[in-house]
Motif scaffolding. Structure first.
Motif: not given
Length: 575
Positions: A537-562
């Motif tokens: 029920s949330l707007g399109y832009m909320a998912f865009v921002r959520f997607g951007i944040c998720t990509v940043i998290m995954l980059v961090y995980y691949v290079f450090f957290g993992l």
């Protein structure tokens, strides 16, 4: 020098808490030199598979990881403290600010139904949190629970959203604090902010919000017990103000303001419900205080379930009083209650309401600073972020480093971003975490490593996929054609059959020791469906921002957290 000699030397000459060495930030083997790091990067697929399949144990979370903090937190809280922490954590900017915004823009007087819907979904999540908090009483909250049931990678994705939720939550509340403070001194809500030429939504700088965050964090770092006492006092005063708002609102009610009841239809009600869900956010921080609770098996259910039941009733009554007192089209989105009382001739009440709202938002920041730091502490114990943030101060018995991390991050965001942008992204992250918690609870009940037959595991995975995909389908049908019935005729029966399959074909593998969610698997499955529905029920832009944040998290995980968590886990295995 041997490790035993090093340990003895540290006991005689304990290290300073405020140290700043490479070993405190990157102690893992993979980060000792560039050669090791290149070797780690070359083994990303192998390590990712290991972390994807690895599961922590209850004892690892409650015993082994706690040693990473060097000092224990003090067990000083009772159910009474947790009950008031519930009030302090939840009642704040959400009810005082988002109620007016969403009644004005989406739901109209039907905002009360929005609170019923989001409250119902929140209560389902509370059930799941309570069972986990009683069984695994550690500071990590949902991060620790997901490490045990869904593995390291799922826990990391959730941890990223928890951090996002914590940072944005504090930033949003601090931003709202400034608006109500301006109202208290009889000025326009944005008058205390610095106007700039930046993009809309980021063009009002808010130094007051930064100062408020710093004060709340300082109090939280000093002592958990002192923070609890201060929270009692502030929450008690806030409760009196809330009772006044409800009673005075009904005394000045005009039933004609309730028409039309739902000007934007059912769609508007659920759009508002997805956003005002933010008003229920914060109860999960109570679970992070399990490590400091004297009797978790008794105190946590009383504190969590008791406070959330009362809060849901309060929210509905407050929303109803506002929309009966003033027509939804005339509601001020920034300081709804204060302006509403002023317009019905109770100008003096405007200041009382503004003061109560400020007290409520202050306790939200105060309790948030406590809970968020404990999330960070346990995430750092697992080495998903540098273990320096896991350290507990020997005198205050609080995680000062973790508190500073969250406060500085929130301050940077609240200085620039508007409440509307923060609330939508925050609701999405919160709903995602709560959905994952419901999935984890079903896994906990129906799967035990080394005990559950492989065929039962495959059935569980299949039924969970049916439940999740059908829930996404229900949400998609609503977003594409709210009044259509064909999509629902397929997706709703699929959800029912997936849940029925777990209930009829899979025996429960684990029984809660003290307190458990009733009606399993139906209530956790319903929690998955409602959380995904509200996300849709949330707007399109909320998912865009959520997607951007998720990509940043995954980059961090691949290079450090993992690599940090891989080394940490295998080091413990060798020990």
């Amino acid at each position: 020098m041997s490790s035993s000699e090093t340990t003895k030397d540290e006991q005689i000459h304990p290290q300073s808490y405020f140290r700043w060495t490479k070993q405190d930030f990157f102690p893992e083997e993979s980060f000792q030199n560039w050669r090791n790091y290149r070797h780690a990067l070359s083994h990303i697929p192998l390590r990712f598979k290991d972390r994807l399949l690895a599961r922590s144990q209850d004892s690892d979370e409650t015993e082994k990881l706690r040693k990473q903090s060097e000092n224990d937190m003090k067990r000083c809280l009772t159910w009474w403290d947790l009950m008031w922490f519930g009030f302090g954590a939840v009642i704040g900017a959400g009810i005082f600010v988002l109620t007016g915004q969403q009644a004005h823009e989406n739901a109209g007087p039907a905002i009360v139904l929005s609170y019923v819907a989001s409250g119902f979904s929140a209560m389902l999540s509370v059930f799941c949190y309570t069972e986990f908090a009683v069984e695994i009483p550690v500071a990590g909250g949902s991060f620790a629970y997901l490490r045990v049931e869904l593995g390291d990678f799922a826990a990391f994705v959730t941890a990223g959203n928890i951090l996002l939720e914590c940072v944005l939550g504090s930033a949003a509340v601090a931003r709202a604090w400034t608006s109500y403070f301006a109202s208290l001194i009889n000025r326009e809500p944005d008058s205390l902010r610095i106007h700039t030429g930046l993009a809309d939504g980021y063009n009002l700088l808010d130094p007051i919000a930064v100062i408020v965050l710093a004060i709340a964090a300082t109090i939280a770092m000093s002592s958990t017990r002192n923070t609890s006492v201060l929270n009692w006092i502030a929450s008690a005063v806030n409760t009196l103000v809330i009772l006044f708002v409800i009673v005075a609102g009904f005394l000045n009610a005009d039933t004609s303001n309730m028409k039309p009841f739902a000007p934007h239809g059912v769609e508007g009600v659920f759009q508002a419900a997805a956003i005002v869900y933010f008003a229920y956010g914060g109860f999960d921080t109570i679970a992070t205080m399990a490590e400091e609770t004297k009797n978790p098996s008794r105190d946590i259910p009383l504190g969590l379930l008791g406070s959330m039941s009362i809060i849901t009733i309060i929210y509905c009554l407050m929303a109803l009083s506002l929309t009966m007192m003033q027509k939804y089209t005339d509601i001020d989105p920034n300081a709804a209650y204060s302006v509403a009382f002023e317009r019905v001739g109770m100008k003096w009440a405007k200041y009382l309401v503004a003061l109560g709202a400020l007290k409520g938002m202050t306790t939200v920041l105060l309790v948030g600073a406590l809970g968020q730091a404990r999330y960070i502490t346990h995430i750092a114990r697992a080495h998903m972020i540098p273990p320096w943030f896991a350290l507990v101060h020997p005198k205050t018995k609080t995680p000062i480093n973790a508190t500073l991390l969250m406060t500085i991050s929130s301050a940077c965001i609240t200085f620039f971003s508007s409440l509307d942008i923060l609330a939508k992204l925050l609701s999405l992250s919160t709903l995602f975490v709560f959905m994952m918690m419901a999935v984890a609870l079903l896994v906990r009940r129906y799967y035990v490593s080394g005990v559950t037959p492989r065929t039962s595991l495959l059935k569980l995975v299949g039924f969970l996929l049916i439940i999740i995909s059908s829930s996404i389908g229900i949400s998609a049908c609503w977003g594409l054609d709210p009044s259509g019935w064909v999509g629902y005729a397929v997706t709703v029966p699929l959800w029912f059959l997936g849940t029925l399959g777990i209930s009829m074909l899979l025996p429960q593998q684990r029984t809660p020791k003290v307190w458990g969610v009733p009606l399993v698997p139906w209530l956790p499955s319903l929690s998955i469906a409602t959380n995904l529905f509200l996300m849709g029920s949330l707007g399109y832009m909320a998912f865009v921002r959520f997607g951007i944040c998720t990509v940043i998290m995954l980059v961090y995980y691949v290079f450090f957290g993992l690599h940090a968590t891989y080394d940490m886990a295998h080091q413990q295995t060798q020990v």
